[in-house]
Design an enzyme around this catalytic site. Structure first.
Site, PDB file in Angstrom:
ATOM      1  N   GLY A 162       0.800  -1.221   0.000  1.00  0.00           N
ATOM      2  CA  GLY A 162       0.000   0.000   0.000  1.00  0.00           C
ATOM      3  C   GLY A 162       0.826   1.259   0.000  1.00  0.00           C
ATOM      4  O   GLY A 162       0.383   2.294   0.516  1.00  0.00           O
ATOM      5  N   SER A 248       4.678  -5.613  -2.712  1.00  0.00           N
ATOM      6  CA  SER A 248       4.763  -4.178  -2.949  1.00  0.00           C
ATOM      7  C   SER A 248       5.488  -3.507  -1.782  1.00  0.00           C
ATOM      8  O   SER A 248       6.620  -3.861  -1.473  1.00  0.00           O
ATOM      9  CB  SER A 248       3.370  -3.601  -3.189  1.00  0.00           C
ATOM     10  OG  SER A 248       3.434  -2.299  -3.724  1.00  0.00           O
TER      11      SER A 248
END
Length: 554
Positions: A162, A248
């Site tokens: 995120g 990520s």
């Protein structure tokens, strides 16, 4: 029917899932970072008496409302009191304890949902002195003194993605039932501080009366790993077989923790799915972003201490959003909410440490998706420099002399597809390759690429883009995202990919190896996961060579 477990802080009551797993949610691994603890390193969690209710997720870290599936939707509770984790474990992990009294629900503010040091890696966690938190009491392993060490399960500690500004370990994207069932493992999902509260360095504003510490989100993760070492045996997990994993930003945290001295010995393997290894910045650049943030708080540097301590979380989130937008314009491709090389907690840049083979020498599984940048050209414009103008500015700032060489490796540039491929490579694939080839000199390193796509994903222009590998790894094929990805077909093929990837991920967590050869800088063997898996030597060779020695933001 609920189950109970004794931890170092007290007794927890969890719940049985519909599939028979035991779930313990919103477990505090550190004291709430509120009041005088805002912008401070995590402190030990408080003990409690009686039985604490761990059946439900709690608040997530303050963030901008986006979507519920992997972050925070309109109805998601948010709070600074967010330093909690959840444990999902097979039902037979340990005996159910007798009832220890009335259940205690967490208070309303309760938190819920480099240096290679080989000798340090071998030092038992019970003997090491934590740099993140002082001693929190006896290890909870004593809660199950008769447990057979051979029966303990491998532990996977998952850090969500995120961009370090959104997300939650408790989000549906990381529901681990299928993964735990498939591999007889223990899954720990972690919430940590985000945005300005976790990933901006305000240390320049410290005074003798009030200290601001750096890398707070990373320090939270180290505190969570210390909690795991102290408590996970009570849940049937093996504290000597802990794999840190993430995707990520979560994967960036993984590769960074491999270079954090105080994380030595807290984990034994690492899985990094699409890490932005280079998205870590020097103290000078980070200090500039912190000053810009103060401006966006509509105050002055002389009043920064009071403003930072007094602003409500919503104002901090709003200012961080404005700072990110400014950063994307002024320094395209740089991520202002990121770890910082502070010379202390993180002494050196991870890309330098990994490339030189000086990270903690644990087995590493690292990879990316085939079309990383496609998502940012459609669903998330602005996060990466997708326009030709922003790409030009990125090279102008970082390495002007390299631009023509790099662009020539992308046929059709400046087409949208070529631009998306270029920025995806720059952010994820190229730094990951550099990290892998360096780390392979000191520990078994395995590289993969995720190529699987469906007609629906292709129709959206995504293909095998950033984040699409989460579905098969967690096995949430019947989730809203899984159904959307296969609405035009491909469900059976995705199920097959999921089974094979889970097999490999779980085998790696258990043994530190997978079924394909270790990486090296000659053959560069890379496992391709698709409808039909295959092994390729040095995929994207010409693009990789074009990026050799190209400078990045520091």
């Amino acid at each position: 029917m609920s189950t109970q477990v004794q931890t170092a802080q007290g007794t927890l009551r969890g719940a049985l899932t519909p599939t028979g797993l035991r779930a313990f949610r919103a477990i505090p691994y550190a004291a709430p970072p509120v009041g005088n603890l805002r912008f401070r390193a995590p402190r030990p969690p408080e003990r409690w008496t009686g039985v604490r209710n761990a059946m439900h997720h709690g608040p997530v870290a303050p963030q901008r409302i986006s979507q519920y599936y992997s972050a925070a939707g309109p109805d998601t509770d948010q709070s600074e009191d967010c330093l909690t984790l959840s444990v999902l474990t097979p039902a037979a992990s340990s005996p159910v304890l007798p009832d220890a009294g009335p259940s205690l629900s967490p208070p309303d503010a309760a938190a819920p949902s480099a240096m290679r040091a080989s000798s340090a890696m071998r030092t038992s966690s019970a003997m090491r002195t934590s740099s993140a938190m002082p001693d929190a009491g006896p290890a909870a392993g004593s809660a199950a003194p008769d447990a057979d060490p051979a029966a303990l399960r491998p532990v996977i500690v998952w850090f969500h993605g995120g961009a370090f500004v959104r997300g939650a370990g408790s989000a549906p994207a990381y529901a681990g039932d299928a993964l735990v069932e498939h591999g007889d493992a223990v899954l720990v999902t972690v919430n940590y501080r985000l945005g300005a509260l976790g990933f901006l360095d305000f240390s320049q504003f410290s005074t003798p009366q009030r200290v601001f510490e750096s890398n707070l989100g990373l320090r939270d993760m180290v505190a969570a790993l210390e909690w795991v070492q102290r408590n996970i045996a009570a849940f049937g997990g093996d504290p000597s077989n802990v794999t840190i994993a993430g995707q990520s930003a979560g994967a960036t945290a993984v590769t960074t923790l491999m270079c954090v001295p105080s994380a030595a010995g807290l984990f034994h393997r690492a899985i990094a799915q699409s890490p932005a290894v280079a998205a870590v910045y020097g103290a000078e650049r980070a200090a500039g972003w912190a000053r810009d943030f103060i401006n966006w708080l509509h105050t002055t540097e002389s009043l920064a201490v009071d403003a930072l301590l007094g602003a409500p979380p919503t104002e901090l989130v709003a200012a961080a959003t404005r700072l990110m937008a400014l950063t994307q314009v002024e320094t395209p491709g740089a991520m202002c909410m990121s770890p910082v090389v502070d010379g202390d907690f993180l002494p050196e840049h991870p890309i330098d440490v990994l490339a030189a083979g000086r990270a903690h020498p644990v087995p590493l599984l690292i990879g990316s998706t085939k079309h990383e940048g496609a998502l940012f050209a459609t669903a998330r414009p602005g996060l990466l420099p997708i326009s030709a103008e922003s790409i030009n500015l990125m090279f102008e700032i970082t390495d002007p002399g390299a631009q023509l060489k790099v662009l020539s490796a992308y046929p059709g540039y400046p087409s949208k597809r070529a631009r998306a491929q270029l920025v995806g490579d720059a952010a994820f694939w190229v730094p990951g390759v550099h990290a892998a080839q360096g780390h392979a000199t000191v520990a078994p390193t395995f590289v993969y690429r995720y190529d699987f796509t469906t007609a629906a994903l292709n129709l959206k222009g995504h293909g095998a883009t950033h984040g699409t590998d989460l579905l098969p790894v967690f096995g949430n094929l019947d989730s809203s995202r899984g159904r959307a990805a296969t609405m035009l077909g491909g469900s059976e093929e995705l199920a097959g990919v999921s089974e094979r990837m889970q097999d490999q991920w779980l085998t790696f967590a258990r043994t530190g190896a997978v079924s394909w050869p270790v990486y090296d800088d000659v053959d560069r063997p890379t496992k391709i996961f698709s409808t039909t898996d295959r092994l390729i030597s040095d995929p994207g060779r010409e693009r990789r060579r074009a990026w050799d020695s190209v400078a990045t933001y520091r």
